[in-house]
Design a protein around this motif. Structure first.
Motif, mmCIF file in Angstrom:
data_model
loop_
_atom_site.group_PDB
_atom_site.id
_atom_site.type_symbol
_atom_site.label_atom_id
_atom_site.label_comp_id
_atom_site.label_asym_id
_atom_site.label_seq_id
_atom_site.Cartn_x
_atom_site.Cartn_y
_atom_site.Cartn_z
ATOM 1 N N PHE A 143 -13.406 18.644 -21.452
ATOM 2 C CA PHE A 143 -12.407 18.521 -22.357
ATOM 3 C C PHE A 143 -13.258 17.551 -23.794
ATOM 4 C CE2 PHE A 143 -9.015 15.877 -24.449
ATOM 5 C CZ PHE A 143 -8.138 17.026 -25.274
ATOM 6 N N ASN A 167 -11.673 20.789 -28.072
ATOM 7 C CA ASN A 167 -10.095 20.422 -28.647
ATOM 8 C C ASN A 167 -10.264 20.351 -30.052
ATOM 9 O OD1 ASN A 167 -11.914 17.670 -29.224
ATOM 10 N ND2 ASN A 167 -11.619 17.319 -27.083
ATOM 11 N N ALA A 184 -6.144 21.196 -23.713
ATOM 12 C CA ALA A 184 -5.937 20.796 -22.287
ATOM 13 C C ALA A 184 -5.065 21.465 -21.349
ATOM 14 C CB ALA A 184 -5.039 19.215 -22.504
ATOM 15 N N ALA A 186 -3.802 14.637 -25.391
ATOM 16 C CA ALA A 186 -3.853 15.492 -24.411
ATOM 17 C C ALA A 186 -3.354 14.826 -23.040
ATOM 18 C CB ALA A 186 -5.334 16.114 -24.074
ATOM 19 N N PHE A 214 -2.355 16.482 -18.797
ATOM 20 C CA PHE A 214 -3.050 16.095 -17.759
ATOM 21 C C PHE A 214 -2.170 15.198 -16.669
ATOM 22 C CE2 PHE A 214 -6.974 15.882 -20.445
ATOM 23 C CZ PHE A 214 -7.277 17.075 -20.404
#
Length: 406
Positions: A54, A98, A109, A132, A136
């Motif tokens: 990421f 991102n 994400a 993000a 997660f």
């Protein structure tokens, strides 16, 4: 001179969101190897475990994101498999850009979650990391920051970890260095208006510097500013001892170039964001005194240095991602270490299940090229040392000192 952090630093933590220059701009820094998708598709029939990357491949932080990813890719080329429960799994890196922005971060994400990654590495930029975070969390996946230094990345959650030092520590190191090295009494601090990374680090720096008897003069410039002459002339007129400007890579290159044309003699102090080849190029051939705090200095791990240089020089895409040369960025070393910490967590879990890996990660210890890595109860790295290096103004960094905060 007192050098311990005061409890008042906690109140400034909320100001520092976009560490490592994770600004909100979206200007491109050029191409690289970080397009979204799998960077190393596994052979058909292999057991595969996916690690999400990421990172910004576009936008203001692209230069740093590409270099951070480069370390992961090099590590993956060295160690492309991991033993899980007595079986060999191919480790596949899945990249998602991102865009260096908090607007794009949640969808990037979500893309990784949709591709069933087992753990996530990144991001360069704390603002995008925090944007993000809930994605997660809801997926039950551990994320491990590599160089996102804002204290709030890990605060109040059990899924985000990091292997780098924090901004309050970094600001303390730089404030102490300014006073020890230059006997600085007056510091000029310059950051972007509304950029929580810049302003947070400046707030931490001011608290330490003034607590030790110094004076701070502060200014902020508007987003997309390109003319820094008025700010630099003010610093010159005030006869300041140091200039602290923890800004993005793009702004730093302009500030250095314009400071040279104005004959600025006060040394510049920069945070880890300024540890970048583009900033080094801007200082090349100038008389600017530039010092940055960072995570690693070339020469710290000779075997790694040789390996990553060979990797960069034998791969034109990797060399482009590194800015066109083989200077080793600290974020590359950190990306390399992060990959191996992720492998240790997978092995400790004995499973490819994201929940098991998340549960195992906090207990992992690993000796990497950037030093010993372990996590405290909050998921933060146990780090008490930063490298301070300066530009030689001949296209290279030189280690100045290894500094501790206390």
């Amino acid at each position: 001179m007192k050098k311990l952090l005061s409890l008042a630093l906690a109140s400034a933590m909320v100001l520092s969101l976009a560490a490592c220059g994770g600004g909100n701009g979206a200007s491109s820094n050029g191409g690289g190897s970080n397009a979204s998708g799998a960077s190393n598709p596994a052979p058909a029939g292999d057991k595969v475990i996916k690690i999400g990357v990421f990172e910004p491949a576009s936008g203001d932080s692209a230069s740093g994101g590409k270099k951070e990813t480069l370390g992961m890719q090099f590590a993956n080329s060295e160690t492309p498999t991991v033993e899980v429960g007595g079986e060999t799994y191919t480790v596949q890196l899945v990249l998602s850009d991102n865009g260096s922005t908090t607007d794009k971060a949640p969808s990037a994400a979500a893309d990784l979650v949709a591709q069933n990654v087992a753990i996530v590495l990144g991001s360069y930029g704390s603002g995008v990391s925090m944007a993000a975070s809930d994605t997660f969390k809801e997926a039950g996946i551990a994320a491990m920051g590599v160089t996102c230094t804002n204290p709030n990345v890990t605060a109040g959650n059990d899924h985000y970890f990091r292997i780098c030092f924090l901004d309050n520590f970094q600001a303390q190191v730089l404030a102490n260095f300014a006073m020890d090295k230059f006997q600085a009494k007056t510091a000029y601090c310059l950051g972007e208006t509304g950029n929580e990374y810049d302003q947070g680090l400046i707030a931490f720096f001011e608290q330490i510097f003034t607590a030790n008897g110094g004076k701070v003069i502060k200014d902020s410039f508007p987003t997309n500013n390109s003319d820094f002459n008025s700010y630099l002339n003010k610093a010159k007129a005030e006869n300041v001892d140091v200039i602290f400007t923890p800004v993005s890579i793009a702004y730093a290159t302009q500030i250095i170039t314009q400071a040279e044309s104005l004959g600025i003699t006060a040394p510049f102090l920069g945070s880890d964001t300024l540890d970048d080849n583009m900033v080094l190029d801007a200082a090349n051939g100038t008389s600017i005194q530039l010092y940055v705090s960072t995570f690693y200095q070339e020469g710290g791990a000779p075997a790694f240095d040789e390996g990553i240089k060979n990797y960069i020089n034998s791969n034109s895409t990797a060399k482009d991602a590194n800015g066109g040369n083989d200077t080793i960025a600290a974020v590359t070393a950190m990306g390399y270490d992060a990959y191996y910490v992720a492998l240790e967590a997978i092995k400790a879990a004995g499973s490819a299940d994201p929940a098991a890996i998340k549960a195992a990660l906090g207990s992992v210890t690993y000796t990497g090229v950037s030093g010993d890595i372990a996590f405290d109860d909050g998921g933060d790295a146990v780090r008490d040392t930063a490298y301070i290096k300066h530009s030689t103004n001949t296209g290279a960094w030189e280690l100045e000192t290894v500094q501790q905060a206390g």
